[in-house]
Design an enzyme around this catalytic site. Structure first.
Site, PDB file in Angstrom:
ATOM      1  N   GLU A 185       0.835  -1.155   0.099  1.00  0.00           N
ATOM      2  CA  GLU A 185       0.053  -0.122   0.038  1.00  0.00           C
ATOM      3  C   GLU A 185       0.940   1.255  -0.127  1.00  0.00           C
ATOM      4  O   GLU A 185       1.791   1.441   0.943  1.00  0.00           O
ATOM      5  CB  GLU A 185      -0.787   0.101   1.188  1.00  0.00           C
ATOM      6  CG  GLU A 185      -1.764   1.157   1.297  1.00  0.00           C
ATOM      7  CD  GLU A 185      -2.109   1.456   2.798  1.00  0.00           C
ATOM      8  OE1 GLU A 185      -2.116   2.708   3.145  1.00  0.00           O
ATOM      9  OE2 GLU A 185      -3.019   0.465   3.523  1.00  0.00           O
ATOM     10  N   CYS A 193      -3.404   7.198   5.438  1.00  0.00           N
ATOM     11  CA  CYS A 193      -3.407   6.653   4.029  1.00  0.00           C
ATOM     12  C   CYS A 193      -4.678   7.070   3.211  1.00  0.00           C
ATOM     13  O   CYS A 193      -4.892   7.100   2.221  1.00  0.00           O
ATOM     14  CB  CYS A 193      -2.913   5.390   3.889  1.00  0.00           C
ATOM     15  SG  CYS A 193      -4.032   4.299   4.758  1.00  0.00           S
TER      16      CYS A 193
END
Length: 528
Positions: free
Chosen positions: A265, A302
């Site tokens: 990620e 994020c």
């Protein structure tokens, strides 16, 4: 608290170690004791060797055995929660309530995967029975299920010292699938990492598992992590961090004689689309929610909304006014590390210098340590389309408003977006009807679409998808949150013509585990 500062290699403590380093208190930028020591290449090799040995045994552990192990880890973390949270506050400056919630999430993830493997149907067992009378050729007995891939390297994240680190989702899902795990701790919170590592190490002992099921390596730089990814005994990698870091690991993995999957990620700006009806009816409420979302955790999530698309209409004045008031009243923000602060300051500076961007509201921070200025920018849709830099992630308490002229311009922008973790739509029923094409476009761009909410705050559930097309992740078919994360660290194996007694229990005729299986194309728990 008594921290050793040494890597955990199976059941042992490292006795050598390389370069020494310390954590830093973000509120003062001062180093805090004790010293921690980077893992040497020999220690990386030893951790990999032990994990390889452990895989022979742990990959065959029953669902009940793995569930007991995962629950024991959760219990050990909860027993040490006071000490863990105290150290995490010192190393991250995150508030106690946030760390308490993250501890609960970490333990909840472990117990969710325990439930999944104990129930057992996750292995996707399939049985196609033989037909010896089929013409012109007899049909063989064919059975398949998911099996673990082998030792997994997990990289701890800077912004989640517990839930995406040593005992976080990558570790939990890899262990649940039957893989030994080697964690490379993030250097920003080594003390927190050591405490979590101890909890796992103790659970390995308590459950009488092979010591190589878990190791924890410290590293002040990138050498140990790169060595892990290159190591021939490591079979997969879980990573949460920057695009630069994720790309580097992807390149290392691809260059191996035997390439391995990297589940990384890497970055996301998480676009928010405020549609005309929603802006008319809820401008103030949406502005308040947006501010809370892009400043949550000092903008170091994020899933932070980093760009917001708003239509040119009268209500935009109320919307921006509410945001300006929130900025003026905001408290000081601290970033997690000096490097994050430097990158944030560079991003803000570049945006201020761009002639097509306006600073709508800002608040300089007067705090010590790794403090961060709050910044709200705006630009036009044309400028956004013409300048790719405006789409880049700025990790910290800032967001960009993009004014557009209407439906067609908004859809054109959406079509040009790169991959993101999330996209958010604020709209009325009428908006959804008018902008139905927007949803279809976003399904190809993100892993999660949020309606009339905000993307920060990722629930740990069976249906959650925390992933997205590249460059949000290295593999948009996967998720790093939720029970589906287990599928990253396994692969299908087929058994053709095997005698019943030689098959895994999940595939045996009697279905001794009583799991759901696909039998000749039909889902059932019935035995053959």
């Amino acid at each position: 608290m008594n921290l050793a500062g040494c890597s955990i290699i199976g059941s042992r403590r490292s006795l050598t170690g390389g370069t020494g380093f310390r954590a830093y208190d973000p509120t003062t930028a001062q180093a805090v004791e004790p010293d921690f020591f980077s893992a040497t290449l020999d220690e990386v090799n030893e951790a990999a060797r032990l994990a390889h040995e452990a895989f022979v045994f742990y990959s065959r552990a029953s669902g009940r055995e793995k569930a007991e192990f995962l629950r024991r880890i959760a219990g050990n973390i909860e027993s040490a929660a006071g000490e863990v949270i105290q150290r995490a506050r010192l190393e991250t400056a995150l508030p106690e309530a946030r760390l308490q919630a993250e501890t609960a999430r970490t333990c909840g993830q472990l117990r969710m995967f325990a439930q999944v493997v104990e129930e057992g149907s996750w292995v996707m067992a399939r049985i196609d029975r033989a037909d010896p009378n089929r013409k012109p050729n007899p049909k063989p007995d064919i059975r398949s299920m998911l099996r673990p891939v082998g030792p997994v390297a997990v990289f701890g994240a800077s912004n989640f010292p517990l839930a995406f680190s040593v005992a976080g989702g990558d570790t939990a899902s890899a262990l649940a699938a039957g893989n030994p795990v080697i964690v490379k701790a993030h250097p920003a919170h080594p003390g927190t990492s050591e405490l979590a590592g101890r909890a796992i190490q103790q659970a390995v002992r308590d459950c009488k598992l092979h010591e190589g099921v878990f190791s924890l390596l410290f590293d002040s730089g990138t050498e140990a992590g790169a060595a892990l990814v290159r190591h021939p005994l490591v079979k997969a990698v879980g990573f949460t961090g920057s695009r630069k870091g994720g790309r580097a690991l992807m390149d290392i993995a691809a260059a191996r004689p035997e390439p391995i999957p990297i589940f990384a990620e890497m970055s996301s700006t998480n676009p928010v689309f405020i549609l005309p009806g929603a802006l008319r009816e809820h401008a103030g409420t949406i502005a308040a929610g947006l501010f809370a979302s892009f400043t949550m955790g000092a903008g170091q999530f994020c899933t932070k909304p980093g760009m917001v698309f708003v239509p040119e209409q009268p209500e935009i004045s109320q919307f921006i006014s509410r945001l300006e008031s929130s900025v003026a009243d905001a408290a000081d923000f601290h970033l997690l590390t000096g490097s994050i602060r430097s990158a944030y300051e560079a991003g803000i500076r570049n945006r201020k210098e761009a002639c097509t961007v306006k600073l709508v509201a800002g608040k300089p921070s007067s705090a010590a340590g790794y403090c961060a200025d709050l910044a709200l920018f705006e630009t036009s849709a044309k400028s956004f389309r013409d300048d790719p830099a405006l789409s880049e992630e700025i990790f910290g308490p800032s967001t960009l408003l993009v004014r557009h002229s209407g439906r067609e311009e908004l859809l054109e922008i959406a079509r040009r977006l790169e991959g993101h973790l999330t996209a958010t739509i604020h709209g009325t029923s009428e908006d959804l009807s008018e902008f139905r094409d927007l949803i279809a476009i976003l399904e190809t761009k993100v892993g999660r679409i949020v309606f009339n909410g905000f993307p920060t705050g990722v629930e740990v559930t069976h249906a959650m998808v925390h992933g997205g097309p590249y460059p949000a992740t290295s593999d948009g078919r996967s998720t790093s949150v939720g029970s589906q994360a287990i599928f990253r660290f396994c692969r299908p194996v087929c058994y053709q013509g095997f005698p019943n007694e030689a098959l895994p229990a999940e595939l045996q005729n009697a279905n001794p585990l009583a799991i759901w299986r696909m039998l000749d194309g039909e889902l059932t728990k019935n035995p053959l």
